[in-house]
Design a protein around this motif. Structure first.
Motif, short mmCIF file in Angstrom:
data_model
loop_
_atom_site.label_atom_id
_atom_site.label_comp_id
_atom_site.label_asym_id
_atom_site.label_seq_id
_atom_site.Cartn_x
_atom_site.Cartn_y
_atom_site.Cartn_z
N GLY A 1 34.55 -17.33 -7.97
CA GLY A 1 34.82 -17.93 -6.90
C GLY A 1 33.93 -19.09 -6.47
N ASP B 1 44.49 -17.05 1.19
CA ASP B 1 44.13 -16.94 -0.29
C ASP B 1 42.61 -16.66 -0.42
OD1 ASP B 1 46.60 -16.80 -1.12
OD2 ASP B 1 46.70 -18.91 -1.50
N GLY C 1 38.56 -15.21 -0.31
CA GLY C 1 38.10 -13.77 -0.48
C GLY C 1 37.30 -13.20 0.52
N ALA C 2 36.72 -14.17 1.62
CA ALA C 2 36.03 -13.80 2.64
C ALA C 2 35.64 -15.33 3.59
CB ALA C 2 34.68 -13.26 2.42
N GLU D 1 32.49 -11.94 -7.59
CA GLU D 1 33.26 -10.80 -7.23
C GLU D 1 34.80 -11.35 -7.32
OE1 GLU D 1 32.27 -8.81 -3.67
OE2 GLU D 1 30.32 -8.34 -4.24
N PRO D 2 35.61 -10.46 -7.81
CA PRO D 2 37.06 -11.06 -7.90
C PRO D 2 37.46 -10.91 -6.28
CG PRO D 2 37.01 -8.77 -8.59
CD PRO D 2 35.72 -9.05 -8.50
N GLY D 3 38.51 -11.61 -6.00
CA GLY D 3 38.92 -11.68 -4.61
C GLY D 3 39.43 -13.23 -4.13
N GLY D 4 39.05 -14.22 -4.68
CA GLY D 4 38.98 -15.64 -4.13
C GLY D 4 37.93 -16.24 -3.71
#
Length: 189
Positions: free
Chosen positions: A2, A42, A44-45, A116-119
Motif C-alpha cells: 500500500g 477503496d 485501507g485506512a 498489510e493487505p487492505g489498500g
C-alpha cells in the motif's frame, strides 16, 4: 504494498483553510463528492491529525440520519464510519468509530501499515502531512484545486524546506471547476 496518499483541497493561491479556519469556499457538489466516495472507499485506512479527525467526527457519524442528506453525503457517512482510522494526537484521550490513537508518527509503523493487505492509506490534515513529508512517507498527492482565491489563511506547504520530484499521474477537471492534480513519487508511479 500500500501507499500513503495525501488528499487535500486547496485554493488556487495555495491555502487549505481560510484565516478563521473556514472551508466554506470548497466547491463540493455531487459529482466531486461521488469521486471522493469512489476513491476513498477503496482505502485501507484514514490517517488524520487531531483537528481533521475532530472536524470529521463532528459531522460524519450521523450525516446519513438526515433524510434530506444528498446521496453522496449519506454514502460517505457510511464509508467514514466503517473505515479504520488512525488519529495522530498527543492530547486526545479517546476516539470512537473504529479509530486508533497514535501519539507520534513512526516511520517503521507506517511502513508496516503499508505492508498489510487492505489498500492504500488516505492521509488528511496539513500539519500531519508536513510531518509525513518531512519523513519521506508520502507516496502520492491528490490535490483538488478549487477555483477560488481566498487571499489569506493557512497555506498547505508553508515554506517547506524540502524538495521532492514528482510525476504527474492524472489530471481531471470537474464540472464545478475543481481540478484534480494527482502526483506520485517516481518510485511509486
Amino acid at each position: 504494498m500500500g501507499k500513503v496518499v495525501l488528499f487535500m483541497s486547496v485554493s488556487v493561491d495555495g491555502f487549505f483553510e481560510g484565516p478563521d479556519r473556514e472551508l466554506d469556499w470548497h466547491r463540493v457538489d455531487d459529482e466531486l463528492h461521488g469521486h471522493f466516495n469512489e476513491t476513498l472507499a477503496d482505502m485501507g485506512a484514514f490517517l488524520d491529525g487531531r483537528r481533521t479527525y475532530e472536524l470529521m467526527a463532528d459531522f460524519w457519524p450521523s450525516a446519513d440520519a438526515d433524510p434530506s442528506a444528498p446521496a453522496p453525503v449519506a454514502e460517505f457517512a457510511r464509508i467514514w464510519r466503517e473505515m479504520p482510522k488512525v488519529v495522530f494526537s498527543r492530547t486526545l484521550s479517546s476516539a470512537g468509530w473504529n479509530t486508533t490513537i497514535a501519539r507520534s508518527v513512526s516511520v517503521d509503523e507506517i511502513r508496516a501499515m503499508c505492508a498489510e493487505p487492505g489498500g492504500d492509506l488516505a492521509l488528511g490534515g496539513a500539519d500531519l502531512a508536513a510531518s509525513f513529508l518531512a519523513l519521506d512517507l508520502v507516496d502520492e498527492l491528490r490535490l483538488y484545486v478549487h477555483p477560488v482565491l481566498i487571499g489569506r489563511g493557512r497555506r498547505l506547504f508553508p515554506g517547506a524546506d524540502l524538495r521532492r520530484d514528482l510525476e504527474l499521474v492524472e489530471t481531471r477537471t470537474f464540472g464545478n471547476g475543481v481540478v484534480l492534480l494527482h502526483y506520485a513519487r517516481p518510485s511509486a508511479a
